[in-house]
Design an enzyme around this catalytic site. Structure first.
Site, PDB file in Angstrom:
ATOM      1  N   TYR A  39       1.150  -1.181  -0.137  1.00 50.02           N
ATOM      2  CA  TYR A  39      -0.016   0.252   0.170  1.00 50.02           C
ATOM      3  C   TYR A  39       0.830   1.481   0.124  1.00 50.02           C
ATOM      4  O   TYR A  39       1.792   1.069   0.603  1.00 50.02           O
ATOM      5  CB  TYR A  39      -0.518  -0.271   1.071  1.00 50.02           C
ATOM      6  CG  TYR A  39      -1.994   1.574   1.214  1.00 50.02           C
ATOM      7  CD1 TYR A  39      -3.187   1.169   0.354  1.00 50.02           C
ATOM      8  CD2 TYR A  39      -2.505   2.023   1.975  1.00 50.02           C
ATOM      9  CE1 TYR A  39      -3.436   2.272   0.677  1.00 50.02           C
ATOM     10  CE2 TYR A  39      -3.103   3.006   2.085  1.00 50.02           C
ATOM     11  CZ  TYR A  39      -4.091   3.002   1.393  1.00 50.02           C
ATOM     12  OH  TYR A  39      -4.247   4.283   1.363  1.00 50.02           O
ATOM     13  N   TYR A  60      -3.342   5.212   8.556  1.00 59.57           N
ATOM     14  CA  TYR A  60      -2.583   3.780   8.103  1.00 59.57           C
ATOM     15  C   TYR A  60      -1.248   3.567   9.581  1.00 59.57           C
ATOM     16  O   TYR A  60       0.064   3.493   8.853  1.00 59.57           O
ATOM     17  CB  TYR A  60      -2.052   3.719   7.045  1.00 59.57           C
ATOM     18  CG  TYR A  60      -1.872   2.300   7.045  1.00 59.57           C
ATOM     19  CD1 TYR A  60      -3.182   1.373   6.172  1.00 59.57           C
ATOM     20  CD2 TYR A  60      -0.766   1.540   6.517  1.00 59.57           C
ATOM     21  CE1 TYR A  60      -2.603  -0.138   6.200  1.00 59.57           C
ATOM     22  CE2 TYR A  60      -0.620   0.632   5.991  1.00 59.57           C
ATOM     23  CZ  TYR A  60      -1.753  -0.345   5.580  1.00 59.57           C
ATOM     24  OH  TYR A  60      -1.258  -1.904   4.852  1.00 59.57           O
TER      25      TYR A  60
HETATM   26  P1  NAI Z   1      -8.724  -9.560   3.794  1.00 63.52           P
HETATM   27  O1  NAI Z   1      -9.225  -9.434   5.134  1.00 63.52           O
HETATM   28  O2  NAI Z   1      -9.527 -10.189   3.276  1.00 63.52           O
HETATM   29  O3  NAI Z   1      -7.584  -9.834   3.746  1.00 63.52           O
HETATM   30  C1  NAI Z   1      -6.114 -10.372   4.988  1.00 63.52           C
HETATM   31  C2  NAI Z   1      -6.201 -11.595   5.370  1.00 63.52           C
HETATM   32  O4  NAI Z   1      -4.671 -11.907   6.842  1.00 63.52           O
HETATM   33  C3  NAI Z   1      -7.789 -12.301   6.472  1.00 63.52           C
HETATM   34  O5  NAI Z   1      -7.830 -13.386   5.525  1.00 63.52           O
HETATM   35  C4  NAI Z   1      -6.581 -12.902   7.442  1.00 63.52           C
HETATM   36  O6  NAI Z   1      -7.401 -14.361   7.643  1.00 63.52           O
HETATM   37  C5  NAI Z   1      -4.965 -13.198   7.315  1.00 63.52           C
HETATM   38  N1  NAI Z   1      -4.343 -13.051   8.263  1.00 63.52           N
HETATM   39  C6  NAI Z   1      -4.545 -11.759   9.115  1.00 63.52           C
HETATM   40  N2  NAI Z   1      -3.397 -12.535  10.279  1.00 63.52           N
HETATM   41  C7  NAI Z   1      -2.823 -13.891   9.590  1.00 63.52           C
HETATM   42  C8  NAI Z   1      -1.759 -14.411  10.305  1.00 63.52           C
HETATM   43  N3  NAI Z   1      -1.492 -14.509  11.542  1.00 63.52           N
HETATM   44  N4  NAI Z   1      -2.007 -15.874   9.207  1.00 63.52           N
HETATM   45  C9  NAI Z   1      -2.363 -16.214   8.515  1.00 63.52           C
HETATM   46  N5  NAI Z   1      -3.538 -15.505   8.045  1.00 63.52           N
HETATM   47  C10 NAI Z   1      -3.297 -13.966   8.812  1.00 63.52           C
HETATM   48  O7  NAI Z   1      -7.880  -7.780   3.738  1.00 63.52           O
HETATM   49  P2  NAI Z   1      -7.448  -7.322   2.314  1.00 63.52           P
HETATM   50  O8  NAI Z   1      -7.341  -6.031   2.073  1.00 63.52           O
HETATM   51  O9  NAI Z   1      -7.786  -7.981   0.857  1.00 63.52           O
HETATM   52  O10 NAI Z   1      -5.565  -7.845   2.426  1.00 63.52           O
HETATM   53  C11 NAI Z   1      -4.861  -8.720   1.816  1.00 63.52           C
HETATM   54  C12 NAI Z   1      -3.284  -7.551   1.298  1.00 63.52           C
HETATM   55  O11 NAI Z   1      -4.374  -6.284   0.322  1.00 63.52           O
HETATM   56  C13 NAI Z   1      -2.717  -7.028   3.054  1.00 63.52           C
HETATM   57  O12 NAI Z   1      -1.591  -7.997   2.552  1.00 63.52           O
HETATM   58  C14 NAI Z   1      -3.174  -5.834   2.471  1.00 63.52           C
HETATM   59  O13 NAI Z   1      -2.778  -4.495   3.459  1.00 63.52           O
HETATM   60  C15 NAI Z   1      -3.075  -5.278   1.147  1.00 63.52           C
HETATM   61  N6  NAI Z   1      -3.697  -3.892   0.870  1.00 63.52           N
HETATM   62  C16 NAI Z   1      -5.355  -3.389   1.135  1.00 63.52           C
HETATM   63  C17 NAI Z   1      -5.824  -3.080   1.080  1.00 63.52           C
HETATM   64  C18 NAI Z   1      -7.453  -2.038   1.269  1.00 63.52           C
HETATM   65  O14 NAI Z   1      -7.752  -1.231   1.086  1.00 63.52           O
HETATM   66  N7  NAI Z   1      -7.734  -3.125   1.514  1.00 63.52           N
HETATM   67  C19 NAI Z   1      -5.123  -1.853   0.017  1.00 63.52           C
HETATM   68  C20 NAI Z   1      -3.444  -1.719  -0.667  1.00 63.52           C
HETATM   69  C21 NAI Z   1      -2.991  -3.362   0.208  1.00 63.52           C
END
Ligand code: NAI
Length: 286
Positions: free
Chosen positions: A172, A182
């Site tokens: 991000y 953030y």
């Molecule tokens: P999401 O909630 O779908 O994904 C995050 C996932 O990480 C969840 O499935 C959660 O269960 C898992 N997780 C957390 N701790 C964990 C652990 N210790 N072991 C295994 N799994 C674990 O949310 P999102 O937003 O799709 O996130 C995915 C990636 O995208 C992240 O790296 C996030 O920082 C990045 N991102 C998201 C943005 C947004 O606006 N949603 C923007 C830019 C990047």
């Protein structure tokens, strides 16, 4: 055989991990998921009961097949690292072999090898606190779950990745520009992830012919983003200020991931690729 992908970080159908899995499946890859232990039960139950069937539909009308879901907690590399209170925690007790080392071993046992590794996860316990108010523990926990987790996954999976394989993570823009809200060290986490993408690309490329890239994604209303609390504001800001004034879909990020891990991107490694409707290119909002 076709390509096999291990996607770490999908626990429902709303985040980038799910969308990436779908784009890879649409391109013909076999899908293995790594799902966070505390979220596994509800995810598998929902999957079994068809709750995700609508979002499993691929462009050709078929349903995405998830060959296997592995329990995973990326904060622990091997069983010796797991503290007693986690081992006996009732959300973990019913599961086994969920440390990074054990998951890589299980995948090897079940399938022999993979071609694609996806890291789509992050966790920052103090994300709602400004960096200036973040505790040492909060900061280190964010780095452990969100950046070192990629180093660890790649390290443990590289031995079972076929040459020509590829990995991708999600970052991000808060890594390089101030994004108030953030917090908790999450901005630092993303800076580390982007730097590691370059450094890991070197050895993985030289030694194993494996590519390492990261996608700097625009805002998506995912479960993780809702926890941060300012996601609607970020989406509105992008709609107003980005060169492309449309809402970003998770599929657009998924499709970019599918491109990056495909032979079409065979000369791209160590790169941060923006998928954000061009918002990163703006100097001021207009
Ligand atoms: P999401 O909630 O779908 O994904 C995050 C996932 O990480 C969840 O499935 C959660 O269960 C898992 N997780 C957390 N701790 C964990 C652990 N210790 N072991 C295994 N799994 C674990 O949310 P999102 O937003 O799709 O996130 C995915 C990636 O995208 C992240 O790296 C996030 O920082 C990045 N991102 C998201 C943005 C947004 O606006 N949603 C923007 C830019 C990047």
């Amino acid at each position: 055989r076709g390509k096999r992908a291990f996607v770490a970080g999908a626990a429902d159908d709303n985040g980038y991990g799910w969308a990436i899995a779908k784009s890879l499946a649409a391109a013909g890859a076999e899908i293995l998921l790594g799902t966070w232990v505390p979220a596994l039960n509800i995810f598998e139950t929902s999957l079994r009961h068809g709750k995700f069937d609508e979002s499993r539909v691929l462009p050709d009308g078929s349903l995405m097949v998830i060959t296997k879901v592995y329990p995973l907690d990326v904060v622990y590399d091997n069983p010796e690292d797991v503290p007693e209170e986690i081992k006996t925690n009732k959300r973990y007790a019913g599961c086994s072999k969920w440390t990074v080392l054990e998951v890589a071993e299980s995948v090897k046992e079940d399938f022999g090898s993979i071609d694609i590794l996806v890291h789509s996860l992050a966790n920052g316990p103090e994300v709602t606190k400004p960096l200036l108010e973040t505790s040492r523990n909060g900061y280190l926990a964010a780095v452990s779950a969100s950046s070192y987790s990629f180093v660890s996954l790649l390290k443990h999976f590289v031995p079972i990745m076929r040459p020509g394989g590829s990995s991708v993570s999600l970052t991000y823009i808060a890594s390089e520009k101030i994004i108030p809200g953030y917090g908790g060290g999450m901005s630092s986490v993303k800076a580390a992830l982007e730097s590691d993408t370059r450094v890991l690309a070197f050895k993985a490329g030289r030694k194993h012919k494996i590519r390492v890239n990261t996608i700097s994604a625009g805002p998506l209303r995912s479960p993780a983003a809702k926890v941060i609390g300012f996601i609607d504001m970020m989406i509105d800001y992008s709609l107003e200020n980005a060169p492309l004034q449309k809402e970003l879909t998770a599929d657009e990020v998924g499709n970019t991931a599918a491109f990056l891990v495909s032979p079409l991107a065979s000369a791209i490694t160590g790169a941060v690729i923006y998928v954000d409707n061009g918002l990163n290119a703006m100097g001021v909002g207009v």
